[in-house]
Design a protein around this motif. Structure first.
Motif, PDB file in Angstrom:
ATOM      1  N   ALA A   1     -11.396   4.239   9.629  1.00 23.56           N
ATOM      2  CA  ALA A   1     -10.408   3.567   9.076  1.00 23.56           C
ATOM      3  C   ALA A   1     -10.748   3.020   7.690  1.00 23.56           C
ATOM      4  O   ALA A   1      -9.638   2.693   6.873  1.00 23.56           O
ATOM      5  CB  ALA A   1      -9.937   2.270  10.060  1.00 23.56           C
ATOM      6  N   GLN A   2     -11.983   2.821   7.444  1.00 22.50           N
ATOM      7  CA  GLN A   2     -12.151   2.583   6.205  1.00 22.50           C
ATOM      8  C   GLN A   2     -12.008   3.878   5.126  1.00 22.50           C
ATOM      9  O   GLN A   2     -12.490   3.704   3.876  1.00 22.50           O
ATOM     10  CB  GLN A   2     -13.683   1.946   6.274  1.00 22.50           C
ATOM     11  N   HIS A   3     -12.148   5.099   5.639  1.00 23.81           N
ATOM     12  CA  HIS A   3     -12.029   6.052   4.759  1.00 23.81           C
ATOM     13  C   HIS A   3     -11.070   6.117   3.648  1.00 23.81           C
ATOM     14  O   HIS A   3     -11.817   6.517   2.456  1.00 23.81           O
ATOM     15  CB  HIS A   3     -11.817   7.344   5.859  1.00 23.81           C
TER      16      HIS A   3
ATOM     17  N   VAL B   1     -11.185   6.634  -1.661  1.00 19.85           N
ATOM     18  CA  VAL B   1     -10.530   7.250  -2.491  1.00 19.85           C
ATOM     19  C   VAL B   1     -10.298   6.099  -3.671  1.00 19.85           C
ATOM     20  O   VAL B   1     -10.088   6.505  -4.637  1.00 19.85           O
ATOM     21  CB  VAL B   1      -8.972   7.598  -1.976  1.00 19.85           C
TER      22      VAL B   1
ATOM     23  N   ASN C   1       3.784  11.627   4.143  1.00 16.68           N
ATOM     24  CA  ASN C   1       3.865  10.742   4.972  1.00 16.68           C
ATOM     25  C   ASN C   1       5.110   9.943   5.208  1.00 16.68           C
ATOM     26  O   ASN C   1       5.849  10.273   4.007  1.00 16.68           O
ATOM     27  CB  ASN C   1       2.759   9.449   4.627  1.00 16.68           C
ATOM     28  N   SER C   2       5.724   9.280   6.083  1.00 19.97           N
ATOM     29  CA  SER C   2       6.830   8.705   6.401  1.00 19.97           C
ATOM     30  C   SER C   2       6.949   7.394   5.423  1.00 19.97           C
ATOM     31  O   SER C   2       5.996   6.887   4.929  1.00 19.97           O
ATOM     32  CB  SER C   2       7.167   8.623   7.780  1.00 19.97           C
ATOM     33  N   PRO C   3       8.239   7.052   5.042  1.00 21.38           N
ATOM     34  CA  PRO C   3       8.270   5.863   4.205  1.00 21.38           C
ATOM     35  C   PRO C   3       7.859   4.840   4.730  1.00 21.38           C
ATOM     36  O   PRO C   3       7.060   3.686   3.765  1.00 21.38           O
ATOM     37  CB  PRO C   3       9.857   5.768   3.952  1.00 21.38           C
ATOM     38  N   ASP C   4       7.608   4.628   6.194  1.00 22.86           N
ATOM     39  CA  ASP C   4       7.166   3.607   6.880  1.00 22.86           C
ATOM     40  C   ASP C   4       5.645   3.402   6.561  1.00 22.86           C
ATOM     41  O   ASP C   4       4.868   2.438   6.227  1.00 22.86           O
ATOM     42  CB  ASP C   4       7.259   3.477   8.306  1.00 22.86           C
ATOM     43  N   VAL C   5       4.857   4.479   6.661  1.00 23.88           N
ATOM     44  CA  VAL C   5       3.575   4.579   6.588  1.00 23.88           C
ATOM     45  C   VAL C   5       3.194   4.416   5.190  1.00 23.88           C
ATOM     46  O   VAL C   5       2.128   3.902   4.688  1.00 23.88           O
ATOM     47  CB  VAL C   5       3.127   6.122   6.902  1.00 23.88           C
TER      48      VAL C   5
ATOM     49  N   TYR D   1       4.547   2.561   3.197  1.00 19.98           N
ATOM     50  CA  TYR D   1       4.703   1.036   2.861  1.00 19.98           C
ATOM     51  C   TYR D   1       3.262   0.375   3.255  1.00 19.98           C
ATOM     52  O   TYR D   1       2.852  -0.433   2.580  1.00 19.98           O
ATOM     53  CB  TYR D   1       5.863   0.676   3.743  1.00 19.98           C
ATOM     54  N   GLN D   2       2.986   0.843   4.502  1.00 21.33           N
ATOM     55  CA  GLN D   2       1.621   0.264   5.166  1.00 21.33           C
ATOM     56  C   GLN D   2       0.708   0.534   4.330  1.00 21.33           C
ATOM     57  O   GLN D   2      -0.446  -0.377   4.199  1.00 21.33           O
ATOM     58  CB  GLN D   2       1.594   1.023   6.523  1.00 21.33           C
ATOM     59  N   ASN D   3       0.818   1.885   3.552  1.00 21.45           N
ATOM     60  CA  ASN D   3      -0.594   2.300   2.838  1.00 21.45           C
ATOM     61  C   ASN D   3      -0.914   1.379   1.583  1.00 21.45           C
ATOM     62  O   ASN D   3      -1.785   0.873   0.959  1.00 21.45           O
ATOM     63  CB  ASN D   3      -0.545   3.546   2.472  1.00 21.45           C
TER      64      ASN D   3
ATOM     65  N   VAL E   1       0.466  -1.617   1.049  1.00 19.88           N
ATOM     66  CA  VAL E   1       0.130  -2.976   1.594  1.00 19.88           C
ATOM     67  C   VAL E   1      -1.230  -2.918   1.624  1.00 19.88           C
ATOM     68  O   VAL E   1      -2.011  -4.070   1.245  1.00 19.88           O
ATOM     69  CB  VAL E   1       0.857  -3.462   2.724  1.00 19.88           C
ATOM     70  N   LYS E   2      -1.854  -2.086   2.572  1.00 21.70           N
ATOM     71  CA  LYS E   2      -3.233  -2.116   2.583  1.00 21.70           C
ATOM     72  C   LYS E   2      -4.193  -1.757   1.420  1.00 21.70           C
ATOM     73  O   LYS E   2      -5.307  -2.220   1.089  1.00 21.70           O
ATOM     74  CB  LYS E   2      -3.711  -0.893   3.674  1.00 21.70           C
TER      75      LYS E   2
END
Lengths: 323, 559
Positions: free
Chosen positions: B30-32, B36, B260-264, B266-268, B270-271
């Protein structure tokens, strides 16, 4: 056996021609000129005519279909995409391993879960385990894949941040510009898609295995085996499972073959560049060569796996003679 | 069978073991993405696209996100400065050209002097010949570029090459540091056209490549260049270390992840594993984003697009709006622009009642609407009804709209509004691609009202008013004029305005046309100008939005 295989292969050719021809006809029935789309929004009639000629759309539909077959058989080429002009062989070739990763990994997972749960539920009907399994089955069957995928993705990939929420990493030879690659990253990126993809099938297979095992347990030959004092494990493996799992083999072959044509929802949710996503993209953009490419691939998968299943079926059950 | 059973059990055990192993390795994985993101100066700017670009090839690409990237990779004779709209970012200026060109008296020959010092990422120098190569390549019939229209109607000899009658564009000559472009007729919007990606300088090796699939990577002369691309997966853009020009260039690499989907996405963002959602996130998330991060403060920005959403009122004979300006005006009073815009989601744009969008043709403010009476806050059903009285024809209209996105709901808004003035609207929902193609074919365009939208190819009112409303260009197919608007009076005024040199007079002429057409016989119901809703990570710094090129990736930096 040989004659049977030849006969099936001949039928496969007929099926293949029928499927690709129907796809062609449907495409041209829709009043959307792919040349206009490919020429760009500001193209003038002369530009559209030039693009139409380039794409080969200035010929009659039967001629175009004949050309498609000739290209496929003689050059083993699916042509070029109308949208980005890439070779469809390469597009399908890049997408197929991604879908295969999803489908075969998912199939292994659902079989690993479905066989023990199904058998145990059948051995202890109406027990707590059986009832819990049936609740799982109900949820698995009734909850759409999209919802399951989004929940898993949100919880494990975003909220708890313990698994990658999306994306695909190649097992070997990651492409230029890729940010990940290798077996470990491939595996971790596939966990959520596998689980999402497998839940529905696990539920279906648990129910099917439970029912088959219960039916087989009631057979005379099983009762005879028990009466002869055969050990439980031997009765289960040699007399019950061997026959209870026969229909599962058929189903598995069919399900894998269909899913290889593209597990659209799972691929979309997890951003997997597989055949499902390719199919959706090409449908949205009226990209006939790519649509045909995916159709050809999916048809071949179904034909080949059906054949394999039939042969396997006869091999497992000596009572079945193909000829 | 026993062997098979044992094999199954062993396989099952291996499978379970692998799952456990995966769970155990999940946390570090998850830290991968953090690998980047480098926080140091330079570093990697990670952007994401839901859908891949069409091409990265300079003479083939025609998608908005792709042109956004090209702004970072290309060097052109004329270009837009790395500035916001308020600072003149929409004004085309010399980049590789030493100054504005010398224009002949008849306005048909432009002579540019190429500045020395610009270099491609492979180290070769940029000369005037590299610009001629671009125009020659753009015209190659084998390449079949969908952007050749940007020059083929005005540059001498370009059509001949497209038609296979010549191999090089005769109207373009490169000698030393001079580049001369001859036009078939005066076209003062040439400078704006030359600021589009197809006219960027290209190397000799790219010039000789006419593969219709284009190239994925090539040496370019802007601050960055395409270093790698895997279609449908990723694009890697590296800094051009040979670049010595004045444009900004901060990060070492721009990594564009695709799919990636627009939802993902968004998550990325935010993260913080992704810095910029290039083609946006799920529209319903913007209200929450604005609430959490504020608007135009740190991570969420809105900027106007050079774009318009409108309802094309079909003026063709036999259609409801043929010779019926009263009804066209009434519809402009009747449509609820607020409700129509609301279907696009939070902060999706601004309402308008004019043809030209803000940022183009001297229209400066997003709120600068025409005082033509057409209401942008709430519909004026009473006035609409009084104007429409006796002009509603059959009282029936067919409206075409896309069957996805906000299209169906927007069509319902129009249906309800027009019911108030006695027009029954039948809605026909089509896949957007099909609607687009069919509406462009005059015989098949059987609608009375067409849901439509248009974004500028380049920043000049010609690309809006002449391209969309000049009746003399209407043909049997490939029509951009989906209102089939053909007014002899306004056609003449459009042709006249097109000849005026860029500047205040040209802007005034086009603004007057905009006003007059809307007042006398509205071709459309102009409804809204979309806003670009830009969500960036907390690591994203140096945010500049160029009104034409959009987010300035060359100027972006990491905090």
């Amino acid at each position: 056996m040989g004659r049977y295989v030849v006969r099936r292969l001949l039928w496969a050719v007929v099926l293949f021609v029928a499927v690709t021809m129907i796809t062609y006809v449907i495409f041209f029935v829709i009043p959307a000129d792919p040349a206009v789309l490919a020429a760009g929004r500001s193209a003038r009639p002369a530009d559209v005519a030039r693009v139409r000629h380039y794409l080969g759309l200035d010929h009659s539909v039967p001629y175009q279909y004949g050309l498609f077959l000739k290209r496929l058989i003689v050059d083993q080429s699916l042509g070029r995409s109308f949208v980005n002009r890439r070779a469809v062989n390469s597009m399908v070739g890049q997408a197929a391993p991604v879908t295969a990763s999803l489908v075969f990994g998912g199939a292994i997972l659902w079989m690993l879960l479905a066989i023990p749960i199904g058998v145990l539920s059948a051995l202890r009907p109406r027990s707590l385990l059986d009832r819990a399994a049936m609740v799982f089955v109900l949820i698995g069957i009734s909850m759409p894949v999209v919802v399951i995928g989004l929940i898993l993705q949100y919880v494990f990939g975003f909220k708890w941040n313990v698994l990658p929420n999306a994306g695909y990493c190649d097992v070997i030879n990651p492409p230029l510009g890729a940010t990940c690659g290798g077996p470990a990253e491939w595996f971790t990126h596939m966990i959520l898609p596998w689980v999402t993809f497998a839940i529905l099938f696990t539920a279906i297979y648990v129910r099917m295995i439970r029912s088959n095992v219960m039916d087989t347990l009631g057979e005379d030959y099983v009762r005879t085996a028990w009466a002869k004092g055969a050990p439980g494990a031997r009765v289960m493996t040699r007399h019950v499972l061997r026959y209870a799992l026969l229909p599962v083999v058929t189903m598995l072959g069919m399900d894998i073959a269909i899913a290889l044509g593209g597990a659209i929802f799972t691929e979309y949710i997890f951003g997997l560049p597989g055949l499902g996503r390719l199919a959706v993209q090409s449908l949205m953009s009226f990209d006939l060569p790519t649509i045909e490419g995916v159709v050809v691939f999916a048809t071949l998968c179904i034909i080949i796996l059906n054949l394999v299943v039939d042969v396997l079926y006869a091999f497992i059950d000596p009572r079945i003679r193909l000829e | 069978m026993e062997k098979r059973l044992w094999f199954s059990i062993v396989s099952a055990a291996i499978g379970v073991g692998l799952i456990i192993a995966a769970s155990a390795t999940a946390a570090p994985s998850a830290q991968h993405p953090a690998k980047v993101v480098k926080a140091a100066a330079g570093g990697t700017l990670v952007t994401e696209l839901n859908s891949d670009v069409d091409y990265t090839d300079p003479q083939l690409t025609y998608y908005v996100p792709s042109w956004e990237m090209q702004y970072a990779t290309a060097c052109k004779l004329m270009n837009y400065p790395d500035k916001e709209a308020s600072q003149g970012g929409g004004e085309v200026q010399p980049e590789v050209a030493a100054a504005f060109p010398i224009v002949s008296k008849d306005g048909k020959t432009y002579t540019f002097t190429v500045k020395p010092g610009f270099k491609f990422s492979d180290g070769s120098a940029v000369t005037s010949a590299n610009f001629k190569m671009a125009i020659d390549r753009l015209s190659q019939p084998k390449l079949a570029s969908s952007t050749s229209f940007l020059g083929s109607d005005i540059i001498v000899g370009m059509q001949d090459v497209l038609d296979g009658k010549a191999s090089s564009v005769s109207g373009v000559t490169a000698k030393g540091n001079k580049l001369a472009i001859k036009l078939t007729h005066a076209a003062p919007d040439l400078l704006a056209r030359l600021a589009t990606p197809p006219f960027q300088a290209i190397t000799a090796s790219l010039a000789g490549n006419h593969d219709p699939a284009g190239v994925n990577t090539y040496a370019s002369c802007g601050p960055y260049y395409y270093a790698a691309r895997t279609p449908n997966r990723s694009i890697k853009i590296h800094r051009n270390t040979c670049y010595k020009g004045p444009r900004p260039h901060h990060v070492d690499t721009i990594q564009v992840n695709v799919g990636n989907s627009p939802d993902v996405i968004y998550q990325n963002v935010v993260k913080g594993t992704t810095d910029y959602a290039e083609d946006g996130v799920t529209p319903t998330l913007y209200a929450g984003i604005a609430q959490k991060y504020g608007v135009n403060k740190k991570q969420f920005f809105t900027r106007p697009e050079l774009e318009i959403d409108y309802l094309a009122l079909n003026h063709d004979p036999g259609r409801l709006f043929h010779n019926n300006p009263q009804l066209a005006k009434a519809v402009n009073y009747a449509v609820d622009r607020h409700a129509y815009l609301a279907q696009r989601g939070f902060l999706a744009g601004v309402r308008t009642n004019r043809i030209l969008p803000p940022g183009m043709g001297g229209v400066t403010k997003a709120t600068e609407v025409l005082k033509n009476g057409y209401p942008i806050k709430a519909p004026n059903a009473k006035k609409a009804k009084s104007i429409a009285g006796g002009h509603t024809g059959s009282g029936k209209a067919e409206m075409w709209a896309p069957n996805s996105g906000p299209g169906p709901l927007q069509a319902q808004v129009v249906q309800y509004n027009l019911k108030q003035i006695g027009v029954d609207v039948t809605i026909k929902l089509l896949p957007r691609a099909q609607q687009f193609v069919t509406a462009r074919n005059r015989a098949q365009a059987t609608y009375d009202i067409n849901w439509s939208a248009w974004g500028a190819d380049y920043n000049d009112p010609f690309d809006f008013i002449n391209i969309l409303l000049d009746g003399t260009s209407i043909g049997p197919s490939a029509n951009n004029n989906d209102a089939y608007y053909d007014s002899a009076k306004f056609n003449a005024q459009m042709h006249k305005a097109a000849l005026i040199a860029p500047g205040a007079n040209r802007n005034a002429a086009y603004q007057a046309l905009d006003k007059a057409m809307m007042a006398e016989d509205p071709p459309w119901v102009p409804i809204l100008n979309r806003a670009n809703r830009l969500f960036v990570s907390s690591h994203f710094g140096c945010f500049i939005y160029n009104p034409v090129a959009e987010v300035d990736l060359a100027a972006a930096c990491k905090k």
